[in-house]
Design a protein around this motif. Structure first.
Motif, PDB file in Angstrom:
ATOM      1  N   LYS A 228      10.884  -0.026   4.125  1.00 32.60           N
ATOM      2  CA  LYS A 228       9.744  -0.631   3.460  1.00 32.60           C
ATOM      3  C   LYS A 228      10.256  -1.557   2.368  1.00 32.60           C
ATOM      4  O   LYS A 228      11.399  -1.461   1.964  1.00 32.60           O
ATOM      5  CB  LYS A 228       8.822   0.442   2.866  1.00 32.60           C
ATOM      6  CG  LYS A 228       8.053   1.214   3.932  1.00 32.60           C
ATOM      7  CD  LYS A 228       7.134   2.275   3.347  1.00 32.60           C
ATOM      8  CE  LYS A 228       6.204   1.763   2.287  1.00 32.60           C
ATOM      9  NZ  LYS A 228       5.401   0.588   2.768  1.00 32.60           N
ATOM     10  N   GLY A 229       9.390  -2.447   1.942  1.00 36.56           N
ATOM     11  CA  GLY A 229       9.766  -3.341   0.850  1.00 36.56           C
ATOM     12  C   GLY A 229       9.953  -4.780   1.267  1.00 36.56           C
ATOM     13  O   GLY A 229      10.390  -5.600   0.456  1.00 36.56           O
ATOM     14  N   GLY A 230       9.595  -5.105   2.523  1.00 32.57           N
ATOM     15  CA  GLY A 230       9.675  -6.494   2.937  1.00 32.57           C
ATOM     16  C   GLY A 230       8.810  -7.400   2.080  1.00 32.57           C
ATOM     17  O   GLY A 230       9.125  -8.565   1.864  1.00 32.57           O
ATOM     18  N   GLY A 231       7.721  -6.835   1.561  1.00 34.71           N
ATOM     19  CA  GLY A 231       6.836  -7.585   0.668  1.00 34.71           C
ATOM     20  C   GLY A 231       7.187  -7.432  -0.795  1.00 34.71           C
ATOM     21  O   GLY A 231       6.527  -8.022  -1.657  1.00 34.71           O
ATOM     22  N   GLY A 232       8.210  -6.629  -1.094  1.00 34.88           N
ATOM     23  CA  GLY A 232       8.710  -6.513  -2.464  1.00 34.88           C
ATOM     24  C   GLY A 232       8.064  -5.450  -3.325  1.00 34.88           C
ATOM     25  O   GLY A 232       8.289  -5.433  -4.533  1.00 34.88           O
ATOM     26  N   CYS A 233       7.284  -4.527  -2.725  1.00 30.23           N
ATOM     27  CA  CYS A 233       6.558  -3.541  -3.526  1.00 30.23           C
ATOM     28  C   CYS A 233       7.135  -2.134  -3.379  1.00 30.23           C
ATOM     29  O   CYS A 233       6.447  -1.150  -3.635  1.00 30.23           O
ATOM     30  CB  CYS A 233       5.085  -3.518  -3.131  1.00 30.23           C
ATOM     31  SG  CYS A 233       4.277  -5.123  -3.225  1.00 30.23           S
ATOM     32  N   LEU A 234       8.395  -2.019  -2.952  1.00 29.25           N
ATOM     33  CA  LEU A 234       8.946  -0.710  -2.592  1.00 29.25           C
ATOM     34  C   LEU A 234       8.931   0.303  -3.719  1.00 29.25           C
ATOM     35  O   LEU A 234       8.686   1.490  -3.488  1.00 29.25           O
ATOM     36  CB  LEU A 234      10.371  -0.875  -2.068  1.00 29.25           C
ATOM     37  CG  LEU A 234      11.392  -1.499  -3.025  1.00 29.25           C
ATOM     38  CD1 LEU A 234      12.801  -1.051  -2.648  1.00 29.25           C
ATOM     39  CD2 LEU A 234      11.353  -3.032  -2.935  1.00 29.25           C
ATOM     40  N   MET A 235       9.198  -0.098  -4.935  1.00 34.60           N
ATOM     41  CA  MET A 235       9.305   0.862  -6.031  1.00 34.60           C
ATOM     42  C   MET A 235       7.960   1.531  -6.319  1.00 34.60           C
ATOM     43  O   MET A 235       7.858   2.760  -6.388  1.00 34.60           O
ATOM     44  CB  MET A 235       9.837   0.180  -7.288  1.00 34.60           C
ATOM     45  CG  MET A 235      10.096   1.127  -8.447  1.00 34.60           C
ATOM     46  SD  MET A 235      10.936   0.287  -9.808  1.00 34.60           S
ATOM     47  CE  MET A 235      10.992   1.601 -11.012  1.00 34.60           C
ATOM     48  N   GLN A 236       6.926   0.721  -6.481  1.00 32.80           N
ATOM     49  CA  GLN A 236       5.610   1.292  -6.757  1.00 32.80           C
ATOM     50  C   GLN A 236       5.081   2.060  -5.559  1.00 32.80           C
ATOM     51  O   GLN A 236       4.428   3.091  -5.707  1.00 32.80           O
ATOM     52  CB  GLN A 236       4.630   0.175  -7.159  1.00 32.80           C
ATOM     53  CG  GLN A 236       4.968  -0.454  -8.505  1.00 32.80           C
ATOM     54  CD  GLN A 236       3.911  -1.428  -8.967  1.00 32.80           C
ATOM     55  OE1 GLN A 236       2.720  -1.231  -8.744  1.00 32.80           O
ATOM     56  NE2 GLN A 236       4.329  -2.494  -9.617  1.00 32.80           N
ATOM     57  N   GLU A 237       5.386   1.566  -4.344  1.00 35.83           N
ATOM     58  CA  GLU A 237       4.955   2.277  -3.133  1.00 35.83           C
ATOM     59  C   GLU A 237       5.574   3.676  -3.077  1.00 35.83           C
ATOM     60  O   GLU A 237       4.890   4.648  -2.757  1.00 35.83           O
ATOM     61  CB  GLU A 237       5.362   1.476  -1.893  1.00 35.83           C
ATOM     62  CG  GLU A 237       4.546   0.213  -1.684  1.00 35.83           C
ATOM     63  CD  GLU A 237       5.078  -0.641  -0.558  1.00 35.83           C
ATOM     64  OE1 GLU A 237       4.341  -1.544  -0.113  1.00 35.83           O
ATOM     65  OE2 GLU A 237       6.216  -0.415  -0.118  1.00 35.83           O
ATOM     66  N   LYS A 238       6.857   3.770  -3.377  1.00 33.42           N
ATOM     67  CA  LYS A 238       7.517   5.073  -3.299  1.00 33.42           C
ATOM     68  C   LYS A 238       7.031   6.008  -4.401  1.00 33.42           C
ATOM     69  O   LYS A 238       6.933   7.225  -4.192  1.00 33.42           O
ATOM     70  CB  LYS A 238       9.044   4.923  -3.364  1.00 33.42           C
ATOM     71  CG  LYS A 238       9.781   6.198  -2.985  1.00 33.42           C
ATOM     72  CD  LYS A 238      11.286   6.012  -2.926  1.00 33.42           C
ATOM     73  CE  LYS A 238      11.733   5.335  -1.665  1.00 33.42           C
ATOM     74  NZ  LYS A 238      13.225   5.368  -1.509  1.00 33.42           N
ATOM     75  N   ILE A 239       6.715   5.460  -5.552  1.00 35.62           N
ATOM     76  CA  ILE A 239       6.196   6.292  -6.643  1.00 35.62           C
ATOM     77  C   ILE A 239       4.863   6.917  -6.245  1.00 35.62           C
ATOM     78  O   ILE A 239       4.664   8.131  -6.380  1.00 35.62           O
ATOM     79  CB  ILE A 239       6.039   5.463  -7.937  1.00 35.62           C
ATOM     80  CG1 ILE A 239       7.414   5.103  -8.510  1.00 35.62           C
ATOM     81  CG2 ILE A 239       5.229   6.241  -8.976  1.00 35.62           C
ATOM     82  CD1 ILE A 239       7.354   4.123  -9.663  1.00 35.62           C
ATOM     83  N   VAL A 240       3.946   6.086  -5.740  1.00 29.73           N
ATOM     84  CA  VAL A 240       2.632   6.619  -5.350  1.00 29.73           C
ATOM     85  C   VAL A 240       2.778   7.574  -4.171  1.00 29.73           C
ATOM     86  O   VAL A 240       2.155   8.644  -4.142  1.00 29.73           O
ATOM     87  CB  VAL A 240       1.654   5.474  -5.013  1.00 29.73           C
ATOM     88  CG1 VAL A 240       0.295   6.045  -4.600  1.00 29.73           C
ATOM     89  CG2 VAL A 240       1.477   4.545  -6.214  1.00 29.73           C
ATOM     90  N   ALA A 241       3.619   7.223  -3.209  1.00 25.77           N
ATOM     91  CA  ALA A 241       3.833   8.088  -2.045  1.00 25.77           C
ATOM     92  C   ALA A 241       4.398   9.440  -2.460  1.00 25.77           C
ATOM     93  O   ALA A 241       4.040  10.478  -1.891  1.00 25.77           O
ATOM     94  CB  ALA A 241       4.762   7.410  -1.051  1.00 25.77           C
ATOM     95  N   SER A 242       5.272   9.443  -3.458  1.00 25.72           N
ATOM     96  CA  SER A 242       5.885  10.697  -3.904  1.00 25.72           C
ATOM     97  C   SER A 242       4.882  11.628  -4.582  1.00 25.72           C
ATOM     98  O   SER A 242       5.132  12.830  -4.687  1.00 25.72           O
ATOM     99  CB  SER A 242       7.044  10.406  -4.865  1.00 25.72           C
ATOM    100  OG  SER A 242       6.564   9.912  -6.107  1.00 25.72           O
ATOM    101  N   CYS A 243       3.766  11.067  -5.024  1.00 28.98           N
ATOM    102  CA  CYS A 243       2.724  11.871  -5.674  1.00 28.98           C
ATOM    103  C   CYS A 243       1.707  12.423  -4.673  1.00 28.98           C
ATOM    104  O   CYS A 243       0.818  13.184  -5.064  1.00 28.98           O
ATOM    105  CB  CYS A 243       1.985  11.024  -6.720  1.00 28.98           C
ATOM    106  SG  CYS A 243       3.018  10.461  -8.088  1.00 28.98           S
ATOM    107  N   ALA A 244       1.828  12.026  -3.411  1.00 25.07           N
ATOM    108  CA  ALA A 244       0.814  12.370  -2.412  1.00 25.07           C
ATOM    109  C   ALA A 244       1.164  13.650  -1.653  1.00 25.07           C
ATOM    110  O   ALA A 244       2.330  13.912  -1.347  1.00 25.07           O
ATOM    111  CB  ALA A 244       0.636  11.222  -1.430  1.00 25.07           C
ATOM    112  N   LYS A 245       0.123  14.411  -1.334  1.00 25.79           N
ATOM    113  CA  LYS A 245       0.303  15.597  -0.489  1.00 25.79           C
ATOM    114  C   LYS A 245       0.694  15.182   0.932  1.00 25.79           C
ATOM    115  O   LYS A 245       1.512  15.834   1.572  1.00 25.79           O
ATOM    116  CB  LYS A 245      -0.991  16.413  -0.444  1.00 25.79           C
ATOM    117  CG  LYS A 245      -1.420  16.999  -1.782  1.00 25.79           C
ATOM    118  CD  LYS A 245      -2.764  17.712  -1.631  1.00 25.79           C
ATOM    119  CE  LYS A 245      -3.264  18.213  -2.978  1.00 25.79           C
ATOM    120  NZ  LYS A 245      -4.621  18.850  -2.855  1.00 25.79           N
TER     121      LYS A 245
END
Length: 284
Positions: free
Chosen positions: A147-164
């Protein structure tokens, strides 16, 4: 022997401009046909891929976003547009999901939430996310994501890590047996601006391949993420076996690296919209 030639030249001379004109028109018409066919092929392919993305997104939303989903994490990218579209239909057209709060993972997803008049949340007040839906650049047979082709990998992984639960939606071109089969642009890595040169050399020394700073298309200089950092794309060695969990951990520990585009052991299911109008589900 020369008389027939002179005769032909004489016969053609009065009509030479017309012959040349016909030839030019033929060349222009042929070139236009080729360009039109190429343009139409690209348009048809885009329409086909968009249909596949929409199908995957709507299927995942209908199966996973329920009345029990109070906090929904919204990913980034082209497929997520159809995720938000379907969520908005469920909220405003069907009158469902009345308590839903949407947490964005990028500026793009924040704007999508606002444009569809959905309740906007953040991790400060909603740090426990029930469900996170996002796209991916590539998914291998072990459910490792790039992921991160669009450049949002850091915030994406942060939110994903908070998800059940993390659900991925994509079109059929994103599914691979091994990473690098479909996605050839490399693994995105977000780095501090002062560290990209040492990080580049460290990654290449450890794992080979080539790490390059991602540069902008319409401005001079590098791409800057939503967090104000630089992006690198590591083109790893094709056909080489990697332990992606180990690679992710090791690269993440290099000083100056803020996040990698490797999402390992995070996704529970992947929904792929297929070219034949079906949805293929891949489980962890």
């Amino acid at each position: 022997m020369l008389k027939p030639l002179r005769l032909c030249r004489g016969l053609l001379q009065p009509h030479l401009s017309q012959v040349v004109g016909v030839r030019i028109k033929y060349l222009i018409s042929t070139q236009a046909t080729i360009l039109t066919r190429s343009f139409c092929d690209k348009m048809d392919n885009k329409i086909l891929l968009d249909s596949a993305k929409r199908l995957a997104a709507r299927t995942a939303v209908d199966q996973w976003v329920t009345e029990d989903t109070k906090v929904l994490g919204i990913g980034s990218g082209s497929t997520v547009v159809f995720v938000v579209e379907r969520v908005a239909e469920r909220v405003w057209k069907d009158g469902a999901l009345s308590e839903l709060i949407c947490v964005p993972s990028s500026f793009q997803s924040r704007q999508l939430i606002l444009d569809h008049n959905l309740p906007l949340g953040d991790l400060d007040r909603n740090y426990k996310v029930d469900l996170y839906i996002d796209g991916a650049d590539e998914v291998d047979s072990s459910m490792v994501l790039i992921k991160g082709g669009g450049g949002c990998l850091m915030q994406e992984k942060i939110v994903a890590s908070c998800a059940k639960t993390v659900i991925i939606v994509a079109d059929y071109t994103k599914q691979s047996l091994r990473l690098g089969e479909q996605w050839c642009k490399g693994i995105p890595i977000e780095v501090s601006s002062m560290a990209y040169v040492p990080v580049k050399h460290k990654i290449e020394e450890l794992y080979g391949g080539e790490a390059q700073l991602r540069t902008a298309l319409n401005k001079a200089g590098p791409i800057v993420t939503d967090n104000g950092n630089f992006l690198m794309d590591w083109r790893f060695v094709a056909q080489r076996e990697y332990d992606w969990d180990e690679v992710n951990r090791t690269i993440s520990m290099i000083p100056g690296v803020l996040e990698t585009g490797l999402f390992v052991n995070m996704a529970a299911k992947c929904y792929f919209g297929m070219a034949n109008g079906t949805v293929k589900v891949q489980n962890k």
